[in-house]
Write an enzyme that holds these catalytic residues in place. Structure first.
Site, short mmCIF file in Angstrom:
data_model
loop_
_atom_site.label_atom_id
_atom_site.label_comp_id
_atom_site.label_asym_id
_atom_site.label_seq_id
_atom_site.Cartn_x
_atom_site.Cartn_y
_atom_site.Cartn_z
CD GLU A 31 -2.93 1.14 2.27
OE1 GLU A 31 -3.81 2.02 2.27
OE2 GLU A 31 -2.88 0.22 3.12
CD GLU A 75 -8.27 2.38 4.67
OE1 GLU A 75 -7.67 1.46 5.23
OE2 GLU A 75 -7.72 3.20 3.91
#
Length: 290
Positions: free
Chosen positions: A147, A241
């Protein structure tokens, strides 16, 4: 074409059996295909119970985690790096045992603000650890996602280009880029070129607003991002998210600086996000097909 996912922290601050049941039920009620579990407290995860709960609700699973400074794989200290690698291997095995085929997050460093640039020695420790992790993941049929996060959460990878360079160093086909619009808004020049640079090496996507609240209420250029996804034919998961002080996981929430209440009603937030992402995908593909 894409599985739409939701991060479990929209629903629960921990993954106890009760938290798992709550997150799975609400994710399915909101229309999601996948739930992402953060393995920041792996000892709380009841693998057998979680598998059953996910199966009962017809949900796929992805897992993620970050590391602390005393288990930083990019540390100059080999013992510290080894502790981090052990935690990554533990999380990889949990991912596989849950039936997941994706394990991602900030796997290459600690999750937190560094006071100095990464060192060549520390980077080499991270590369070697991820090389070994990738080999183990390949045997389990699991893809690793690195990420890309902002400068206040790592000193190793802040842009898609840096992530691609790190993946080249690791040299494993099952290591891909994980892009997150919240972080891109801080570090990238726009929302299109990084996606196109990744191409078929983009493996996972987080959709988050600039303040981590309701989608469309901040500054993210979501049409540009979703159009770029359509242009490269991205077919992987797209996971919403969002973090608020309404749902707290003490360790992770503190690491992510979740200090204020951006929302209080997870079900409304998640239902809105599901509709918003689906509409963006539909519009982007309609434009590509025109």
């Amino acid at each position: 074409m894409n599985d739409l996912g939701v991060h479990a922290l929209v629903w629960t601050g921990d993954w106890t059996p009760e938290g798992a049941r709550t997150a799975a039920a609400r994710s399915r009620e909101a229309g999601y295909d996948l739930v992402e579990i953060s393995l920041h407290d792996p000892e709380l995860v009841d693998v057998k119970d979680t598998r059953q709960v996910l199966a009962d609700h017809g949900l796929r699973v992805a897992c993620s985690r970050g590391l602390s400074f005393d288990s930083d794989v990019s540390s100059d200290d080999p013992d510290t790096a080894a502790r981090g690698e052990a935690l990554l291997r533990q999380a990889l095995r949990i991912t596989h045992d849950l039936g997941g085929d994706y394990f991602g997050g900030v796997l290459y460093s600690a999750l937190g603000k560094y006071g100095r640039p990464a060192t060549a020695r520390g980077r080499e420790h991270a590369v070697r650890a991820l090389r070994r992790l990738a080999a183990e993941a390949d045997g389990l049929g699991v893809t690793l996602g690195l990420e890309v996060v902002n400068r206040y959460e790592t000193n190793v990878v802040n842009t898609a280009r840096q992530c691609l360079d790190l993946i080249d160093e690791i040299g494993a086909d099952n290591v891909l880029v994980h892009l997150d619009t919240y972080h891109m808004n801080i570090e990238e020049q726009d929302f299109s070129r990084p996606v196109r640079a990744c191409g078929d090496r983009l493996g996972y996507v987080h959709i988050g607003e600039s303040h981590r609240g309701y989608l469309g209420s901040g500054t993210i250029d979501f049409p540009a991002f979703f159009h770029a996804l359509a242009d490269i034919g991205y077919q992987g998961p797209i996971t919403f998210e969002s973090f608020s002080s309404a749902v707290v996981a003490p360790g992770l929430s503190h690491d992510l600086a979740v200090w204020r209440n951006l929302w209080s009603e997870g079900p409304d937030l998640a239902a809105h996000a599901r509709s918003y992402m689906a509409a963006q995908i539909k519009a982007a593909h309609a434009r590509t097909a025109a």
